[in-house]
Design a protein around this motif. Structure first.
Motif, short mmCIF file in Angstrom:
data_model
loop_
_atom_site.label_atom_id
_atom_site.label_comp_id
_atom_site.label_asym_id
_atom_site.label_seq_id
_atom_site.Cartn_x
_atom_site.Cartn_y
_atom_site.Cartn_z
N ASN A 1 0.82 -1.21 0.00
CA ASN A 1 0.00 0.00 0.00
C ASN A 1 0.86 1.26 0.00
OD1 ASN A 1 -2.49 -1.34 -0.03
ND2 ASN A 1 -2.47 -1.61 2.19
N ARG B 1 -2.52 -6.79 -4.17
CA ARG B 1 -2.98 -5.55 -3.57
C ARG B 1 -3.19 -4.52 -4.69
NH1 ARG B 1 -3.25 -8.74 -0.21
NH2 ARG B 1 -2.66 -8.64 2.01
N ASP C 1 -5.03 -0.23 -5.44
CA ASP C 1 -5.42 1.04 -4.82
C ASP C 1 -6.59 1.66 -5.58
OD1 ASP C 1 -5.23 3.00 -2.90
OD2 ASP C 1 -3.68 4.14 -3.95
N GLY C 2 -7.53 0.78 -5.95
CA GLY C 2 -8.75 1.26 -6.56
C GLY C 2 -8.77 1.30 -8.08
N ASN D 1 -9.42 -4.71 -3.48
CA ASN D 1 -8.06 -4.19 -3.33
C ASN D 1 -7.12 -5.14 -2.59
OD1 ASN D 1 -8.36 -1.71 -4.70
ND2 ASN D 1 -9.34 -0.80 -2.90
#
Length: 350
Positions: free
Chosen positions: A273, A297, A299-300, A319
């Motif tokens: 992140n 992962r 972040d949108g 996410n």
């Protein structure tokens, strides 16, 4: 002379490399545990040697015993290099009795079960290269004596043995920097800790003082500036900075999206992140383990639950998700992992 040095993954093995690093100006270091790691490492070193045909080369193996077949295959490869004009010396220094058959067959295989590998390596460097000045010997020799005491269990040498116990624990618990993705940085941290440890050797209760200081020593290595922080935060910042430095080599793509791929990083939530926030041109982050377990992962910008599901019937959140690649083969070479994952992603985009 260029050094290519393969060693074990414990205190004794890293101490061998600390010794050679103090002398050789041009050195390439590799570490392996037993089994497949040894075979893959030997193959990688032989490949890495190929561009240096005009150089004098020392191929050194320490604190690892080779099976008869491994020794035979390596001996053949070295003979082929020499026949093709390479100036290469092969030397193995070890203390494991399980290497007796290989040692009896090959003159480059030196075995001495009465000294640890680091002690053998230290003596070898003195005898072969007259390697160290007196200032270096003053700290390096006592340090290696402590490694020797704990590695071959000389508990009658109380001071060295107790100090060695702290060294053993310290080196086995270096987890702040990933040892596969950032092998050189991980090794540098171990070298730093060992070298700093030597400053405690002659102090009263030096083993206790060192034990109390390990946390602080690690933090000093991980600091990117003068600002102090918790070791977890310092390690995370160091990791994100290291990833940023390597990101071009770690980049993968999915359609129009750019991602970062890591191997055996583990526990990626915080660093992934942090990396995605600091690098807005990256849309997703994947980490894969040696067993093929993958963590995703985002972040949108990319639905990684969909990505994990399509790739290997995984799933999770938009996410944060994961999957397992059943056809993944363990390797020590990151490029193999990258080719594997990129091929999977390309198959989805076609």
């Amino acid at each position: 002379m260029k050094l290519f040095h393969l060693s074990h993954t414990d205190l004794d093995g890293f101490s061998c490399q600390l010794i050679t690093k103090e002398y050789f100006k041009e050195a390439y270091f590799y570490n392996a545990n037993y089994g497949v790691e040894v075979k893959l490492s030997l193959k990688k070193i032989l490949e890495d040697i190929e561009p240096f045909k005009d150089e004098d080369i020392l191929f050194l193996i320490t604190d690892l015993n080779l099976t008869i077949q491994e020794a035979k295959d390596l001996n053949k490869s070295i003979d082929e290099l020499k026949a093709n004009g390479y100036k290469i010396k092969l030397q193995l220094l070890d203390h494991h009795a399980t290497g007796e058959k290989s040692a009896a067959k090959y003159d480059w295989y030196f075995l001495d079960i009465k000294r640890c590998a680091a002690k053998i390596t230290y003596d070898y460097m003195l005898e072969e290269f007259n390697a160290f000045d007196e200032k270096t010997k003053e700290w390096l020799n006592p340090l290696i004596n402590s490694v020797n005491a704990i590695d071959i269990w000389l508990d009658n040498e109380t001071k060295n043995f107790e100090f060695g116990k702290v060294l053993l624990s310290m080196i086995s618990r270096v987890r702040e920097i990933n040892n596969v993705l950032f092998a050189d940085l991980n090794r540098d941290l171990r070298f730093y800790l060992l070298k700093e440890s030597a400053k405690y050797l002659e102090k009263e209760d030096g083993n206790i003082l060192l034990d109390n200081s390990i946390h602080t020593l690690k933090k000093e290595f991980l600091k990117l500036d003068e600002k102090d922080d918790t070791i977890d935060n310092l390690a995370a910042k160091y990791l994100v900075s290291s990833l940023a430095n390597l990101k071009d080599n770690l980049t993968i793509t999915y359609k129009e999206h750019k991602g970062l791929l890591t191997y055996t990083l583990g526990s990626i939530s915080i660093p992934a992140n942090a990396f995605l926030r600091a690098n807005k041109d990256y849309d997703f982050f994947i980490d894969i383990s040696k067993k093929g377990n993958a963590s995703f992962r985002a972040d949108g910008k990319v639905d990684v639950s969909m990505l994990a599901q399509k790739l290997a019937n995984g799933g999770g959140h938009v996410n944060a998700s994961g999957c397992k690649f059943d056809d993944f083969k363990e390797t020590i070479n990151y490029e193999d992992v990258k080719k594997y994952i990129q091929a999977k992603l390309d198959s989805l985009a076609s």
